[in-house]
Design an enzyme around this catalytic site. Structure first.
Site, PDB file in Angstrom:
ATOM      1  N   ARG A  43       0.822  -1.212   0.000  1.00  0.00           N
ATOM      2  CA  ARG A  43       0.000   0.000   0.000  1.00  0.00           C
ATOM      3  C   ARG A  43       0.856   1.262   0.000  1.00  0.00           C
ATOM      4  O   ARG A  43       0.480   2.282  -0.584  1.00  0.00           O
ATOM      5  CB  ARG A  43      -0.964  -0.045   1.177  1.00  0.00           C
ATOM      6  CG  ARG A  43      -2.163  -0.932   0.852  1.00  0.00           C
ATOM      7  CD  ARG A  43      -2.760  -1.636   2.054  1.00  0.00           C
ATOM      8  NE  ARG A  43      -3.852  -2.501   1.608  1.00  0.00           N
ATOM      9  CZ  ARG A  43      -3.665  -3.701   1.044  1.00  0.00           C
ATOM     10  NH1 ARG A  43      -2.439  -4.163   0.873  1.00  0.00           N
ATOM     11  NH2 ARG A  43      -4.709  -4.429   0.666  1.00  0.00           N
ATOM     12  N   ASP A 152     -16.297   6.374  11.675  1.00  0.00           N
ATOM     13  CA  ASP A 152     -15.152   5.622  11.168  1.00  0.00           C
ATOM     14  C   ASP A 152     -14.038   6.607  10.856  1.00  0.00           C
ATOM     15  O   ASP A 152     -14.287   7.802  10.642  1.00  0.00           O
ATOM     16  CB  ASP A 152     -15.532   4.840   9.910  1.00  0.00           C
ATOM     17  CG  ASP A 152     -14.670   3.603   9.709  1.00  0.00           C
ATOM     18  OD1 ASP A 152     -15.157   2.483   9.914  1.00  0.00           O
ATOM     19  OD2 ASP A 152     -13.489   3.765   9.348  1.00  0.00           O
TER      20      ASP A 152
END
Length: 286
Positions: A43, A152
Site C-alpha cells: 500500500r 469511522d
C-alpha cells in the site's frame, strides 16, 4: 503524470518500516507488526506512485509535513480493513433488544432519545442492522426516539455507507422478507431504503484524536466490535477510556467476540446476559 508502481523505487527497508509504523501508530492508534510487512509495503508503494514522490523517503516527508493531512487520510483509507455483513454476531442484537434496552428505558427519567454509537461504522452494515433489528424486534421503538450515530476513520468507507449499496454477500444472512422490506434491487446490488439511510448519521472520527471525540457524549449503548484487536495495550486503554466518557452512567458497550475489557480497563462492570457478555459503565452513586 504520476508514475506507475513499477517505476517507483520499491525498496522499503526495515528501518523505513519501523519509522512508518511508529508514525502511523501515533496518528491513528493502529499498530502493524512485522507479519503485516507485505500488506503495508504494497500500500505504501501504491501511494508513492499515486503522489509522484518516487521513494519512501519522499513520501514519508509528504506524510509528516503536509498541512491539510489529505494524504494521511488517503493512506488511512487504504490501510484500514472494512469487511463485514448484515446481522454479523446477531446474538448481540438479541441482547440489545431483550436485555439492554429494557434496562435502559426502565431507569430513564426523561424522554430524551436513546442514543447508540457504532464505532467503527465500516461500510454501514452494522448500524443499518441495528436499525432494522429495532424496527422488527423491539416493541419500544413505537414509544422511544432512537438516534444512531456511526463513525469511522475512513472517509471512503463512510461515503460508501451513506450510499447504502450492498452486494449479495453482504445481505446473504438477512431474512428474505427483511430484504424485500428494507432494500431496493439495483443493477449493482441491493440499496437500503431512503428512510433507513436517513435514520443513521455517519461521521468521521479518529479515536486517537481527543478533538474528534470530545463532543461524543451521553450514549446509552456503544458497539465497538473488532476494532480494539488492531490496537496495542496503550491505544486500547485510551480507547476504552474515551468510550467510558462517551457513555451515560449505566450505559453499555458491546465488543467483538474475541475482545475483552480485562486487559484494557477496570472502569467497567462485566454483565453476563442470556445472549452475550457486555460491559457497563457503573451507575454513579447519588
Amino acid at each position: 503524470m504520476n508514475p506507475d508502481p513499477e517505476t517507483v523505487d520499491p525498496i522499503i527497508t526495515e528501518s523505513d518500516f519501523q519509522k512508518f509504523r511508529e508514525f502511523f501508530y501515533r496518528k491513528t492508534g493502529i499498530q502493524f507488526d512485522s507479519s503485516k510487512r507485505y500488506f503495508v509495503d504494497k500500500r505504501l508503494v501504491e501511494r508513492i506512485a499515486a503522489t509522484g514522490t518516487g521513494s519512501f523517503r519522499g513520501y514519508f516527508m509528504l506524510l509528516r509535513f503536509q498541512v491539510n493531512g489529505d494524504e494521511l487520510q488517503a493512506l488511512t483509507n487504504l490501510m484500514t480493513v472494512n469487511e463485514t455483513y448484515f446481522f454479523r454476531e446477531e446474538y448481540q442484537f438479541q441482547c440489545l433488544v431483550g436485555s439492554l434496552l429494557p434496562e435502559i428505558v426502565a431507569r430513564k427519567t426523561d424522554r430524551r432519545p436513546i442514543r447508540i454509537w457504532v464505532m467503527p461504522s465500516s461500510s454501514g452494515e452494522e448500524p443499518y442492522s441495528i436499525a432494522i433489528y429495532l424496527l422488527e424486534r423491539w416493541v419500544g421503538i413505537h414509544h422511544w426516539d432512537v438516534e444512531i450515530i456511526a463513525s469511522d476513520i475512513d472517509t471512503r468507507i463512510l461515503a460508501q455507507a451513506r450510499q447504502g449499496l450492498y452486494s449479495q454477500r453482504s445481505v446473504q444472512y438477512l431474512p428474505p422478507d427483511y430484504l424485500k422490506r428494507y432494500f431496493k434491487r439495483r443493477a449493482e446490488g441491493y440499496q437500503i431504503s431512503d428512510d433507513l439511510r436517513q435514520s443513521v448519521e455517519f461521521t468521521r472520527v479518529n479515536l486517537s484524536e481527543r478533538a474528534d471525540t470530545r463532543n461524543y457524549r451521553d450514549f446509552d449503548v456503544i458497539f465497538c466490535r473488532n476494532l480494539l484487536i488492531y490496537f496495542d495495550d496503550v491505544s486500547r486503554k485510551t480507547a476504552t477510556e474515551t468510550f467510558y466518557d462517551a457513555l451515560l452512567p449505566g450505559g453499555f458497550i458491546c465488543l467483538g467476540h474475541s475482545e475483552s475489557m480485562s486487559r484494557s480497563s477496570s472502569l467497567y462492570k462485566v454483565r453476563k446476559f442470556t445472549n452475550a457478555i457486555v460491559y457497563q459503565r457503573p451507575l454513579e452513586t447519588p
